[in-house]
Scaffold this motif. Structure first.
Motif, PDB file in Angstrom:
ATOM      1  N   LEU A 508       0.856  -1.203   0.000  1.00 41.84           N
ATOM      2  CA  LEU A 508       0.000   0.000   0.000  1.00 41.84           C
ATOM      3  C   LEU A 508       0.883   1.241   0.000  1.00 41.84           C
ATOM      4  N   VAL A 509       0.538   2.179  -0.858  1.00 43.11           N
ATOM      5  CA  VAL A 509       1.381   3.351  -0.984  1.00 43.11           C
ATOM      6  C   VAL A 509       1.177   4.287   0.213  1.00 43.11           C
ATOM      7  N   VAL A 541       5.271   1.758  -7.169  1.00 40.50           N
ATOM      8  CA  VAL A 541       4.895   0.871  -6.054  1.00 40.50           C
ATOM      9  C   VAL A 541       5.129  -0.583  -6.452  1.00 40.50           C
ATOM     10  N   ASN A 565      -1.984  -2.677  -5.859  1.00 41.81           N
ATOM     11  CA  ASN A 565      -3.204  -2.086  -6.415  1.00 41.81           C
ATOM     12  C   ASN A 565      -2.896  -1.454  -7.770  1.00 41.81           C
ATOM     13  N   GLU A 687     -10.883  -6.512  12.131  1.00 44.55           N
ATOM     14  CA  GLU A 687     -10.305  -5.768  13.255  1.00 44.55           C
ATOM     15  C   GLU A 687     -10.431  -6.515  14.580  1.00 44.55           C
TER      16      GLU A 687
END
Ligand SMILES: Nc1nc2c(ncn2[C@@H]2O[C@@H]3COP(=O)(O)O[C@H]4[C@@H](O)[C@H](n5cnc6c(=O)[nH]c(N)nc65)O[C@@H]4COP(=O)(O)O[C@H]3[C@H]2O)c(=O)[nH]1
Length: 730
Positions: A508-509, A541, A565, A687
């Motif tokens: 993830l960037v 990325v 992504n 979570e």
């Protein structure tokens, strides 16, 4: 004894003798055989002859004369009409000079003589006159005077050099229609009468000359059949004869005619011919120059595809219009119009069809506005309308009308379709007082219209500025960050729910700007997509994540796959397959270790290109995962068509798994769907322990979320694996 004394039998101090000798007129007396019996001082000076008397023949003085020709001249001198003019080439040593001579028969005591008067100064003057004319016209052309002004100068100069002529220049367009350009000595009605007339085989001197592509000399307009249609126009103006020459461009096309009219029936003199030859050349130069200027103007101020004004011309017109509003107080509207989803249409139908579509849009928009208003194209699918004396009410009515007009079905393509457009409006002087501000505010309003779900109309409001400003700030900072490689990549583990083992990571960037601070991807990814920075961002990325994978493999860190992504915009007309293939080959990673996360919406886009691209990528062995699954479109038929390997159950369904039965049902349905199609399902945003348990119970294989670990930089991820993450690798 001098020649003259011998000839006249008078002493040298005789008054007549002195008069003749000192006269400013160049005079000589020649006998029938051509021997010069006497010549005065002016004659000798003009023709560069020695001052001392010596026997000379006319052929010694005029290089273009010989005995035979001299004999013919003498024959031409009859008793009734014994004064004749000729133009001869000057003395041999200055043979290029042209002089005009008049010959007069004289007879004296039974002997025949010819008096020869050289009008040396006149042709010199004429020559010089033509030279001056050329200089003046060329100067006018070079200084950027419009064509009609330089042609007007030309005609006036010709008429002052030869007061016996009336001069005209007529332009001929590519349809063969005549348009007067300069005719300073003819009444305006003459020009009005011939405006738009067609050239033809019998269309006066000019129309016929343009038609034939050669000079046409009519010595009597009253009787010549070429003038039968137009003589009623010419004769009352006192025009009796006309000599017209075509003006041709380098490609041979006749672009104009140059004509000399006479008030009496006659043909052109030598001098006229010389002048016309110089003028035709000048006209051709001036017209070519004008065409080149027009072409440059077209390139600088117009859009090539539609021929509409471009930003330069729009700016120029807007600035003038803004100045006018200061005095008139009338509102000036600038309307930004952007076609919705044009990119998709362009890429699915092909660029040529896209170009045709833009031309059709330009035609439709143009047909809706007044002639004094401006429609410009700024590139792509962005059109701008500049509307004078238009306030908010009128602007809204027009914007709605434009939308209706654009929504009419566009025929002629493989599939008929219709367009919608978003429109942003700003109005001077309320919203802006200069071009930049008017332009920027219309753009801001357009941005809001697009954000409102497209096909919308928005008027600029001052509060819009803040959001738009932010957008611009982010865009420019992001451009710098991408080019200076200031972006980071974080990794979040994907865990198998049944075994509790680490199965891979998602890259993830992350971006922390020195001034703006840390910005979440949701804020800058859309900006990257809009500004075209996304390709560079995603590539960066992907490259970094793959290199990290290679490095972990080399270090024995048990990460076996990485997911990255990819924005949907990458698939539109891009070279994504090639980029992935060369990356995988360059880093020598097994393609199966790389998964691309793409959004559901990509599957729904029309166009076989995307389909083919995805198939090729899958054939490489790279995995394809559908991100945020369940949030987008209801049609699942694409799952059958596209070679997908994984579904990612969106976080929103995972959130309420514990207390929302419908979310549980949906999650279960997605998992079953995955099983049906043989796809792995990854639950996002897990979570809590409870969520992980429920997902495990309903058959979900993989999960990702803060419950297991937050996204982390590579080094932190390694520490995590060695510490809290140990459980997932043992
Ligand atoms: N509330 C909650 N969130 C969790 C949890 N676990 C992970 N997340 C967040 O969920 C997002 C998952 O990524 P995504 O759905 O692909 O959604 C991504 C992805 O669509 C996009 N994105 C991120 N990196 C890139 C990239 O390199 N290229 C492109 N084109 N898009 C990217 O931006 C989106 C947001 O990324 P992030 O902010 O990093 O947000 C990430 C991640 O930090 C959790 O337990 N609870």
């Amino acid at each position: 004894m001098s020649q003259l004394t011998a000839l006249l039998g008078r002493p040298e101090n005789d008054l007549i003798y002195r008069l003749l000798m000192d006269a400013p007129l160049a005079i000589a007396c020649v006998d029938q055989s051509g021997d010069i019996a006497f010549s005065n001082g002016a004659f000798k000076a003009l023709l560069n002859l020695p001052e001392q008397d010596q026997t000379l023949h006319v052929s010694d003085v005029f290089s273009s004369i010989d005995e035979l020709r001299w004999g013919r001249f003498c024959d031409l001198l009859s008793d009734e009409e014994n004064l004749k003019s000729f133009e001869l080439l000057g003395p041999a040593k200055d043979a290029s000079r042209q002089v005009e001579i008049s010959l007069q028969r004289l007879s004296d005591r039974g002997r025949q003589w010819v008096a020869l008067i050289v009008h040396g100064d006149e042709p010199w003057e004429q020559q010089e006159g033509i030279q001056l004319l050329q200089n003046e016209v060329l100067q006018a052309v070079a200084s950027g005077k419009p064509l009609h002004s330089s042609m007007d100068i030309l005609c006036r100069r010709v008429e002052s050099l030869a007061p016996e002529v009336i001069c005209t220049v007529l332009l001929v367009d590519t349809d063969g229609k005549i348009h007067p350009c300069a005719a300073p000595s003819l009444p305006a009605e003459f020009g009005q009468a011939i405006e738009g007339e067609s050239i033809g085989p019998a269309a006066g001197s000019c129309g016929t000359s343009a038609w034939r592509g050669e000079a046409v000399e009519v010595t009597d307009i009253a009787t010549d059949p070429l003038w039968s249609t137009y003589k009623a126009l010419a004769l009352p103006l006192g025009l009796a004869a006309c000599w017209s020459s075509p003006i041709k461009l380098r490609d041979g096309r006749v672009a104009a005619t140059f004509a000399l009219y006479y008030r009496e029936k006659r043909s052109a003199s030598e001098f006229h011919r010389k002048m016309v030859s110089a003028c035709v050349h000048l006209c051709s130069l001036a017209i070519e120059h004008e065409h080149a200027e027009q072409h440059i103007h077209q390139l600088v101020f117009h859009d090539r595809l539609t021929g509409l004004p471009n930003l330069n011309l729009l700016k120029d017109r807007a600035q003038r219009a803004l100045q006018a509003t200061v005095y008139s107080g009338e509102p000036l509207t600038m309307m930004f119009l952007d076609l919705d989803h044009f990119k998709t249409v362009n890429e699915s139908l092909g660029h040529q069809a896209g170009d045709r579509l833009l031309q059709e849009v330009a035609r439709r928009l143009q047909s809706c506005i007044a002639a004094e208003d401006t429609l410009a194209r700024l590139g792509g699918d962005e059109f701008v309308l500049l509307l004078s004396d238009t306030g908010a009410q009128k602007a809204r009515a027009l914007a709605e009308h434009l939308q209706v007009r654009l929504s009419d079905v566009i025929e002629g393509e493989a599939t008929p379709f219709s367009m919608t457009a978003s429109i942003g409006i700003s109005i001077a002087p309320e919203d802006a007082i200069d071009f930049e501000m008017l332009h920027r505010n219309a753009d801001i309003a357009l941005y809001q219209a697009k954000a409102a779900g497209r096909n919308a109309i928005r008027f600029y409001q001052s509060h819009m500025n803040d959001a738009a400003q932010q957008h611009l700030i982010i865009a420019s900072a992001l451009r710098r960050a991408v080019s200076e490689q200031q972006l980071d990549v974080y990794y979040q583990p994907k865990i198998a729910l049944d075994t509790g083992r680490l199965m891979g990571v998602e890259a993830l960037v992350r971006w922390v700007d020195p001034e703006l601070g840390s910005l979440p991807p949701d804020r800058f990814i859309p900006v990257a997509e809009e500004t075209g920075l996304i390709a560079a961002l995603d590539s960066y990325v992907m490259e970094k994540a793959c290199r990290q994978l290679v490095s972990w493999q080399a270090q024995g860190v048990p990460v076996t796959s990485v997911a990255v992504n990819l924005s949907a915009t990458e698939f539109r007309g891009g070279d994504i397959y090639q980029r992935i293939k060369s990356l995988v080959e360059r880093l020598a990673i097994k393609p199966g270790m790389l998964t691309l996360e793409i959004t559901e919406s990509l599957m729904m886009e029309p166009g076989s290109d995307i389909h083919d691209e995805l198939i090729r990528i899958r054939e490489l062995g790279v995995g394809l995962s559908i991100d945020d699954f369940g949030t987008g479109f209801s049609s699942l038929s694409y799952l059958k068509r596209f070679p997908v390997t994984e579904l990612k159950l969106d976080r929103s369904f995972v959130n309420d798994l514990g207390h929302d039965a419908s979310d549980r049902a949906l999650a279960r349905a997605v998992i079953q769907l995955g099983a049906t199609f043989g796809l792995q399902v990854v639950a996002e945003g897990v979570e809590t322990r409870n969520q992980a348990d429920i997902l495990s119970q309903i058959g979900c294989t993989l999960a990702q979320g803060y419950y297991f670990a937050h996204p982390m930089p590579a080094d932190q991820f390694e520490h995590w694996l060695a510490g809290d993450g140990q459980d997932y690798i043992e």
